[in-house]
Scaffold this motif. Structure first.
Motif, PDB file in Angstrom:
ATOM      1  N   GLY A   1     -41.963  -6.241 -38.706  1.00  0.00           N
ATOM      2  CA  GLY A   1     -41.795  -6.127 -37.427  1.00  0.00           C
ATOM      3  C   GLY A   1     -40.366  -5.721 -37.315  1.00  0.00           C
ATOM      4  O   GLY A   1     -39.491  -5.652 -38.214  1.00  0.00           O
ATOM      5  N   SER A   2     -39.810  -5.615 -35.961  1.00  0.00           N
ATOM      6  CA  SER A   2     -38.683  -5.040 -35.511  1.00  0.00           C
ATOM      7  C   SER A   2     -37.782  -6.051 -34.345  1.00  0.00           C
ATOM      8  O   SER A   2     -38.549  -6.504 -33.611  1.00  0.00           O
ATOM      9  CB  SER A   2     -38.638  -3.763 -35.276  1.00  0.00           C
ATOM     10  OG  SER A   2     -39.081  -2.852 -36.322  1.00  0.00           O
ATOM     11  N   LEU A   3     -36.397  -5.836 -34.460  1.00  0.00           N
ATOM     12  CA  LEU A   3     -35.934  -6.524 -33.480  1.00  0.00           C
ATOM     13  C   LEU A   3     -34.721  -5.939 -33.618  1.00  0.00           C
ATOM     14  O   LEU A   3     -34.050  -5.228 -34.375  1.00  0.00           O
ATOM     15  CB  LEU A   3     -35.435  -8.177 -33.840  1.00  0.00           C
ATOM     16  CG  LEU A   3     -36.478  -9.213 -33.665  1.00  0.00           C
ATOM     17  CD1 LEU A   3     -36.092 -10.459 -34.049  1.00  0.00           C
ATOM     18  CD2 LEU A   3     -36.966  -9.088 -32.075  1.00  0.00           C
ATOM     19  N   ARG A   4     -34.077  -5.995 -32.270  1.00  0.00           N
ATOM     20  CA  ARG A   4     -32.546  -5.435 -31.699  1.00  0.00           C
ATOM     21  C   ARG A   4     -31.700  -6.578 -31.253  1.00  0.00           C
ATOM     22  O   ARG A   4     -32.003  -6.954 -30.224  1.00  0.00           O
ATOM     23  CB  ARG A   4     -32.755  -4.200 -30.965  1.00  0.00           C
ATOM     24  CG  ARG A   4     -31.292  -3.286 -30.852  1.00  0.00           C
ATOM     25  CD  ARG A   4     -31.631  -2.287 -29.624  1.00  0.00           C
ATOM     26  NE  ARG A   4     -30.619  -1.505 -29.477  1.00  0.00           N
ATOM     27  CZ  ARG A   4     -30.261  -0.712 -28.612  1.00  0.00           C
ATOM     28  NH1 ARG A   4     -30.808  -0.856 -27.447  1.00  0.00           N
ATOM     29  NH2 ARG A   4     -29.394   0.367 -28.841  1.00  0.00           N
ATOM     30  N   LEU A   5     -30.753  -6.687 -32.079  1.00  0.00           N
ATOM     31  CA  LEU A   5     -29.542  -7.571 -31.592  1.00  0.00           C
ATOM     32  C   LEU A   5     -28.544  -6.882 -31.078  1.00  0.00           C
ATOM     33  O   LEU A   5     -28.208  -5.791 -31.244  1.00  0.00           O
ATOM     34  CB  LEU A   5     -29.172  -8.469 -32.706  1.00  0.00           C
ATOM     35  CG  LEU A   5     -30.248  -9.254 -33.651  1.00  0.00           C
ATOM     36  CD1 LEU A   5     -29.518 -10.010 -34.697  1.00  0.00           C
ATOM     37  CD2 LEU A   5     -31.149 -10.098 -32.705  1.00  0.00           C
ATOM     38  N   ALA A   6     -27.838  -7.590 -29.934  1.00  0.00           N
ATOM     39  CA  ALA A   6     -26.922  -7.019 -29.324  1.00  0.00           C
ATOM     40  C   ALA A   6     -25.558  -8.117 -29.240  1.00  0.00           C
ATOM     41  O   ALA A   6     -26.027  -9.358 -29.025  1.00  0.00           O
ATOM     42  CB  ALA A   6     -27.224  -6.783 -27.903  1.00  0.00           C
ATOM     43  N   CYS A   7     -24.752  -7.683 -29.281  1.00  0.00           N
ATOM     44  CA  CYS A   7     -23.109  -8.358 -29.303  1.00  0.00           C
ATOM     45  C   CYS A   7     -22.341  -7.831 -28.287  1.00  0.00           C
ATOM     46  O   CYS A   7     -21.891  -6.512 -28.354  1.00  0.00           O
ATOM     47  CB  CYS A   7     -22.533  -8.477 -30.539  1.00  0.00           C
ATOM     48  SG  CYS A   7     -21.031  -9.317 -30.564  1.00  0.00           S
ATOM     49  N   VAL A   8     -21.993  -8.454 -26.987  1.00  0.00           N
ATOM     50  CA  VAL A   8     -21.235  -7.974 -25.860  1.00  0.00           C
ATOM     51  C   VAL A   8     -19.704  -8.560 -26.130  1.00  0.00           C
ATOM     52  O   VAL A   8     -19.777  -9.723 -26.027  1.00  0.00           O
ATOM     53  CB  VAL A   8     -21.927  -8.212 -24.581  1.00  0.00           C
ATOM     54  CG1 VAL A   8     -20.927  -7.682 -23.692  1.00  0.00           C
ATOM     55  CG2 VAL A   8     -23.407  -7.303 -24.652  1.00  0.00           C
ATOM     56  N   ALA A   9     -18.941  -7.994 -26.326  1.00  0.00           N
ATOM     57  CA  ALA A   9     -17.308  -8.319 -26.347  1.00  0.00           C
ATOM     58  C   ALA A   9     -16.887  -8.221 -24.959  1.00  0.00           C
ATOM     59  O   ALA A   9     -17.115  -7.357 -24.026  1.00  0.00           O
ATOM     60  CB  ALA A   9     -16.795  -7.540 -27.479  1.00  0.00           C
ATOM     61  N   SER A  10     -16.177  -9.205 -24.568  1.00  0.00           N
ATOM     62  CA  SER A  10     -15.506  -9.285 -23.325  1.00  0.00           C
ATOM     63  C   SER A  10     -13.993  -9.800 -23.552  1.00  0.00           C
ATOM     64  O   SER A  10     -13.823 -10.463 -24.558  1.00  0.00           O
ATOM     65  CB  SER A  10     -16.222  -9.824 -22.228  1.00  0.00           C
ATOM     66  OG  SER A  10     -16.192 -11.069 -22.528  1.00  0.00           O
ATOM     67  N   GLY A  11     -13.041  -9.682 -22.468  1.00  0.00           N
ATOM     68  CA  GLY A  11     -11.674 -10.139 -22.545  1.00  0.00           C
ATOM     69  C   GLY A  11     -10.785  -9.052 -23.133  1.00  0.00           C
ATOM     70  O   GLY A  11     -10.908  -7.817 -22.872  1.00  0.00           O
ATOM     71  N   ARG A  12      -9.895  -9.370 -24.043  1.00  0.00           N
ATOM     72  CA  ARG A  12      -8.933  -8.368 -24.585  1.00  0.00           C
ATOM     73  C   ARG A  12      -9.760  -7.490 -25.744  1.00  0.00           C
ATOM     74  O   ARG A  12      -8.936  -7.520 -26.795  1.00  0.00           O
ATOM     75  CB  ARG A  12      -7.595  -9.106 -24.966  1.00  0.00           C
ATOM     76  CG  ARG A  12      -6.949  -9.829 -23.952  1.00  0.00           C
ATOM     77  CD  ARG A  12      -5.386 -10.137 -24.074  1.00  0.00           C
ATOM     78  NE  ARG A  12      -4.599  -8.840 -24.410  1.00  0.00           N
ATOM     79  CZ  ARG A  12      -3.575  -8.937 -24.563  1.00  0.00           C
ATOM     80  NH1 ARG A  12      -2.830 -10.484 -24.565  1.00  0.00           N
ATOM     81  NH2 ARG A  12      -2.436  -8.201 -24.789  1.00  0.00           N
ATOM     82  N   VAL A  13     -10.556  -6.671 -25.254  1.00  0.00           N
ATOM     83  CA  VAL A  13     -11.298  -5.975 -26.455  1.00  0.00           C
ATOM     84  C   VAL A  13     -10.551  -4.824 -26.942  1.00  0.00           C
ATOM     85  O   VAL A  13     -11.004  -4.409 -27.933  1.00  0.00           O
ATOM     86  CB  VAL A  13     -12.563  -5.323 -25.719  1.00  0.00           C
ATOM     87  CG1 VAL A  13     -13.666  -6.658 -25.395  1.00  0.00           C
ATOM     88  CG2 VAL A  13     -12.256  -4.463 -24.645  1.00  0.00           C
ATOM     89  N   SER A  14      -9.546  -4.288 -26.315  1.00  0.00           N
ATOM     90  CA  SER A  14      -8.722  -3.242 -26.949  1.00  0.00           C
ATOM     91  C   SER A  14      -7.920  -3.487 -28.373  1.00  0.00           C
ATOM     92  O   SER A  14      -7.682  -2.701 -29.175  1.00  0.00           O
ATOM     93  CB  SER A  14      -7.432  -2.791 -25.823  1.00  0.00           C
ATOM     94  OG  SER A  14      -6.692  -4.164 -25.602  1.00  0.00           O
TER      95      SER A  14
END
Length: 122
Positions: A15-28
């Motif tokens: 099977g398949s899965l899609r993981l996501a990682c969201v960054a917040s804060g001082r992402v620059s």
């Protein structure tokens, strides 16, 4: 910087899965973001990484099956996992090393997400 993963689940082999990682804060200050995984009783290992310029690297064990991608506008990194195997079962973590230069020195930080569980049944 905060990293939040999502997308882990229980899936059958193949099977398949899609993981996501969201960054917040001082992402620059973030250049490289990587996915790591840790199975029970094993050391944490690097799975894939991607730079802000979309240069990618993969562990040999996932080449041809996993794809890492990045949306800089949304501060999100994805891990598309196809052809999943039971040995892919692990907690998957998002990681971002950050360097912040100042007049006195370069400050180095390591940011990790809380992890998301991926379980592949045979």
């Amino acid at each position: 910087v905060q990293l939040v993963e999502s997308g882990g689940d229980l899936v059958q082999a193949g099977g398949s899965l899609r993981l996501a990682c969201v960054a917040s804060g001082r992402v620059s200050n973030i250049d490289i973001i990587s996915w790591h995984r840790q199975a029970p009783g094993k050391q944490r290992e690097l799975v894939a990484s991607i730079t802000r310029g979309h240069f990618t690297t993969y562990a040999d064990s996932v080449k041809g099956r996993f794809t890492i991608s990045r949306n800089n506008a949304e501060n999100t990194v994805y891990l598309q996992m196809n052809g999943l195997k039971p040995e892919d079962t692990a907690v998957y973590y998002c990681h971002a090393p950050v360097e912040v230069p100042t007049i006195e020195r370069v400050w180095k930080y390591d940011y990790w997400g809380q992890g998301t569980q991926v379980t592949v049944s045979s």
